[in-house]
Design an enzyme around this catalytic site. Structure first.
Site, short mmCIF file in Angstrom:
data_model
loop_
_atom_site.label_atom_id
_atom_site.label_comp_id
_atom_site.label_asym_id
_atom_site.label_seq_id
_atom_site.Cartn_x
_atom_site.Cartn_y
_atom_site.Cartn_z
N ARG A 38 0.82 -1.22 0.00
CA ARG A 38 0.00 0.00 0.00
C ARG A 38 0.85 1.26 0.00
NH1 ARG A 38 -5.36 1.76 1.45
NH2 ARG A 38 -5.34 3.61 2.77
N LEU A 64 -7.35 7.75 -1.71
CA LEU A 64 -7.20 6.30 -1.58
C LEU A 64 -8.02 5.90 -0.37
CD1 LEU A 64 -5.97 3.50 -2.02
CD2 LEU A 64 -3.91 4.30 -0.84
N SER A 65 -9.05 5.09 -0.56
CA SER A 65 -9.96 4.74 0.52
C SER A 65 -9.24 4.02 1.65
CB SER A 65 -11.09 3.84 0.00
OG SER A 65 -11.89 4.52 -0.93
N GLN A 66 -9.84 4.09 2.83
CA GLN A 66 -9.25 3.41 3.98
C GLN A 66 -9.25 1.90 3.74
OE1 GLN A 66 -12.83 4.70 6.52
NE2 GLN A 66 -11.97 3.00 7.70
#
Length: 218
Positions: A38, A64-66
């Site tokens: 990530r 960028l989503s959790q």
């Protein structure tokens, strides 16, 4: 979790523990989330926070989503190795990389040229060879893309266009956030059964709004 004989960094251990505590249980999804680096999908300034359960900014005003949201959406898709997956909203390319470890192939669509080019380069450098990144309007794809076993939409729209539903194969699943740009959105799962589309609301979420067309400058 498959052990490589090398101890995982503490932040990655906490990353996995956080996902499990929040209810993510699919082993394939957990392994995919662990395997994809990530921290390589965000700017260097944000890398110290890459493994935390929080959304992170990326260029073009996107995010960028959790990790939990990504894992939850992926788990709800019930992806099998034979599946062809369509993702609307490439962003950094991170979610496409996660999907690529579960599916046969992934077509990911991005309207911002800057993001599409960066994601394409990043995915190639990290050897995610079964991902194709397209620069296009994700809610009005050009002809010739075929149909898909699974569709993941990572931008919010007031309604789901029929043109997108038509790309879903029989018995296919689609996950998308539905609702206003500045209000409460609901993540829904659509199951195609013949000519019927059975919808099920899942959880409340917040995503950036879907915008029409391809961005001219970015």
């Amino acid at each position: 979790m498959i052990s490589s004989g090398i101890a995982a960094p503490p932040e990655k251990m906490m990353f996995q523990l956080s996902l499990r505590r929040r209810g993510v249980s699919d082993r394939g999804v957990l392994q995919a989330m662990e395997a994809v680096p990530r921290d390589r999908f965000v700017d260097p300034i944000h890398r110290p926070n890459a493994w935390r359960d929080t959304a992170l900014p990326i260029p073009c005003g996107q995010t960028l989503s959790q990790p939990f949201v990504i894992a939850y959406m992926t788990e709800q898709l019930q992806i099998q190795p034979k599946h062809r997956v369509l993702e609307i909203g490439t962003g950094s390319g991170y979610h496409a990389a996660v999907l690529s470890r579960l599916a046969s192939s992934v077509v990911s669509v991005e309207r911002f040229r800057t993001l599409a080019n960066a994601a394409r380069t990043r995915l190639r450098e990290l050897n995610y060879a079964n991902v194709e990144v397209l620069l296009a309007d994700g809610l009005a794809l050009p002809d010739g893309q075929g149909t898909f076993d699974r569709i993941l939409v990572t931008v919010a729209a007031p309604e789901l266009p029929q043109s997108l539903l038509d790309l879903l194969d029989p018995d296919g699943l689609l996950i998308a956030p539905i609702g206003p740009a500045n209000g409460r959105q609901t993540l829904i799962r659509v199951h195609r059964k013949g000519d019927d589309f059975v919808r099920k609301p899942l959880v409340d979420v917040r995503f950036v709004a879907a915008l029409p067309g391809v961005a001219r400058e970015l």
